[in-house]
Design an enzyme around this catalytic site. Sequence first.
Site, PDB file in Angstrom:
ATOM      1  N   MET A 166     -11.874   0.016  18.901  1.00  0.00           N
ATOM      2  CA  MET A 166     -10.941  -0.160  20.012  1.00  0.00           C
ATOM      3  C   MET A 166     -11.569  -0.069  21.394  1.00  0.00           C
ATOM      4  O   MET A 166     -10.889  -0.303  22.390  1.00  0.00           O
ATOM      5  CB  MET A 166      -9.850   0.916  19.945  1.00  0.00           C
ATOM      6  CG  MET A 166      -8.942   0.823  18.755  1.00  0.00           C
ATOM      7  SD  MET A 166      -8.180  -0.782  18.608  1.00  0.00           S
ATOM      8  CE  MET A 166      -7.466  -0.943  20.227  1.00  0.00           C
ATOM      9  N   LYS A 186       0.843  -1.205   0.000  1.00  0.00           N
ATOM     10  CA  LYS A 186       0.000   0.000   0.000  1.00  0.00           C
ATOM     11  C   LYS A 186       0.879   1.255   0.000  1.00  0.00           C
ATOM     12  O   LYS A 186       0.410   2.343  -0.319  1.00  0.00           O
ATOM     13  CB  LYS A 186      -0.945   0.011   1.210  1.00  0.00           C
ATOM     14  CG  LYS A 186      -2.126  -0.957   1.077  1.00  0.00           C
ATOM     15  CD  LYS A 186      -3.296  -0.569   1.957  1.00  0.00           C
ATOM     16  CE  LYS A 186      -3.069  -0.782   3.425  1.00  0.00           C
ATOM     17  NZ  LYS A 186      -3.002  -2.170   3.860  1.00  0.00           N
TER      18      LYS A 186
END
Lengths: 850, 99
Positions: free
Chosen positions: A189, A93
């Site tokens: 998270m 990427k």
Amino acid sequence: MDLSRRTFVKATAVALASAAATGTLSTLVGCAQPSTNATDSATSQVSGTTTTVGVCRFCGCGCGVLVESKDGRLVSVTGDPDNGSNLGLNCIKGYYLGKILYGEDRLTTPLIRDDSSTKGTTEGLREATWDEALDLVAENLKSTWKNDKSRLAFWGSGQQPIVEGYCTSKFWKAGLLSNNIDPNARLCMASAVVGFMNVFQTDEPAGCYHDIDETDVFVTWGANMAEAHPILYSRVEARKLADPDVRHYDLSTLYTRTSANADKVLIFNPGSDLAIANAIANYLVENELYDKDFVADHLQFKQGTENIGNSFEDGYDASDIGSKVDAVEPITFEQYAERLKPYTFEYASEISGVPAKDIQELAEVFAEPDTKILSLWTMGVNQHNRGTWMNHNIYNIHLLTGKIAQPGNGPFSLTGQPTACGTAREVGTFSHRLPADLLVAQEPHRRYTEAIWNLPEGYLDDIQKPGYHTVKMFREMSNGNLDFLWSAHNNWAVSMPNLTRFLGKGDKTGIMDAFIVVSEVYPTLSTQYANVVLPAAMWVEREGQFGNGERRTAVFEKAVDPPGDAKWDLWMLMEVAKRVLDGETIGGNDAFDTLFGEWYDKDAADFKGTPREVSRAIWEEYRTFSNPDLNEKAAAINKENKLKMEAKQLAPYDEYIDNHGLTWPVREVNGTWLPTLWRFSDGNQEDGFDEYGVEQYGDHGKANGVSFYKSADKKPSVVFRPYEPPAEMPDGDYPFYLCTGRLLEHWHTGSMTRRVEELDRALPEALLDINPADCEKLGIQDGDMVTVTSRYGQFNIKASTAGRTSPPEGVVFAPFFAEETLVNLAVHEIYCPLSKEPDFKKTCVNITKA
Amino acid sequence: MVISSLVVETTPDATEAAAVALAGFEGVEVHDIHGYKVVVTIEAETLDESHDIAAAFIAVPGVTNINLIYVNFEDDPTVNPACGAASEAADASSDRGAR
């Protein structure tokens, strides 16, 4: 590129890769690109190009890069060997870190929607000046604030750089006295955060990425690292190649690319990981194979509220059971052992579908006293209707065996975004947080914050009640109870669950009436619902800071200017804050100047200094939270209330640039700022251990050389958490579990990566991975379009029996990046009752041929 | 011309064969082998093509990881349209990477 330049570039390419292969890249880069002014910047200038330090922004690994620019444009990207998170390696990427700035449809001018009935379409936005757009945003925010401040909200991100997150939180919490601010990190998270806080009373892992290089056994729990954390997975594979005795156990609800190279794969029924973990703990306790010294020295035992149901109703949090989910009570070790007893291997096998012998094998590995084990987990654990409980259950195993906070040994929660830790968690852009782990509900925490923000004592008492968490925010907006929403660094119209409801496609159409502001770099589905779109500078078009999953803070320097009229998000925030706070006072002084006057001149509509100077000024205020001695009043509150704020100590701003990132706590030793790789672990600071933290607040000589000095009584909590089933179980109407997730090519909602032709061609559409046996039962063929329907909504998608994942019968998988497929139309928004993080992994659906 | 360099990791028993296979890709040159790591460069017209080639490495038997180390894209016309014609002329006379 002329031939001499070309020859130079090619030679550079070969030399850098050869050096990376032999582990000498740092030396080579250091020679090639000497810093010209180390006190101000890591910037260097060679051959008419300028090299700056950066951090990749495409996933949660936090890989360092060196960015080269020439004539105002980026020309090359190199892995940064001096950034300890990636040691010079990038995944592929990285090809697009440069290109991502230059998409043809970059937003370069503010846009205004005059007719709200055009929301949800590609029409209706017109160009505007910054003054017109900012006036309109401020007018709507101020009128909402004055009318009823419960009806405004900000939705931020784990991609929002640190100083911006800090200023946004300060504006919302101290300027507007509102806690209606939450980040998209709530979606990925939050369960990890609540787990950390419950167990250790401090957020974020004790260990670091270096543990990967030293462990003997990897245990991946609900984590497809090969696709979602490719550089860390590369390190896992390197470790396995370096030592053939290294083992890898993968626990998952479906086969993934990560499963492919594991030594053993345990495919379990969705939600049953709770039972598997308890069976391992039961084996350790029943057979006295736990670390007795470690338990005696370090642990306390608890149990909590159980049978807590699920958040089907909007009023769940305030319900009788919903309001008790955080309660715990102490129990003895013997009582804990008694609670575990039902979790035999056979019982866990019955619930999970995993053969008892496989669970036993993993339990026996944990029982090996000298074997180093690294547990790694991500969304399979966190996006779970009992996500906080599952975090607990992994910690329980590592705490019982003492396998924690030592090189190669530890439970390690991976992050999904580049600064979910640095901004959402450390700055505290959650609805219940203040900076540095502080909580709005705690009086000493508010006093401490007031001291640093120079507010009158008691000023923050108005925000002692937490505001709307993310799902609550969007539920209230859909109910028509939110008049103003500002979002930045996210794409909620694709990433939120239950989009049938939240995008107003059902009977709840509040989104059409709310005034929505979206700060963005490219058009997205979210901008189609915006009343105002503010064009933002992207990545190295401004200076910023990320904090990654191993507690590493790193700075990315500005390398080039943003296109057109795109602006730094921080400037937008200051200009809106200036307008909204006009005429307001705090303690008799001008409100804006009290909060932001040190770095922003409201009359000049500009910063008081360069981006570097502004970032440094904000950072110096922010780091006072973890350096109480910088503020006399704060130091006294810290001491009186035993807050131990130095436990997260941050260094002066320029140290992060000069050192290419540092892991906190960072300690000043003889004038040098040294990072900590293993928190709570006694040993030399120079070697990465937490020498000064243990010395200041902990104890020497405890079992395994660790001291959990931030925990209550210096003892982390082993909390018994039982198996409770998923919010929905398959039935005749909805016989499949739908699991959603991410794949390598596209990051999150694809708002950046889908603009890259090659990435889009590599993974052009979302496919529904389905077991061939299920296809046969349903009468569908590979490649058929199918309709996936849940109790919440439906979407059409192409079925695949040869996709990236291989689900077992009864489970299907789809990635969530594709807005044309929009799988979240059908995903429920049921969340973990403790963390409020939605369960994106277990919506029950039926599947029919379209 | 976009020039990039990578370290391709392989299983130890497949390194030599993988290096031969990698060298067969258009624009790819194998420069060195260190243990189970193969040092390669890719030369291609654009970042997209470079990525396409690198992504295809995963299909080579024995390849376990592909690490990008360096990429120079100052001549990619899709990133910097101004460089278009001049760089094409330079590329035509240059030493395109070994096959």
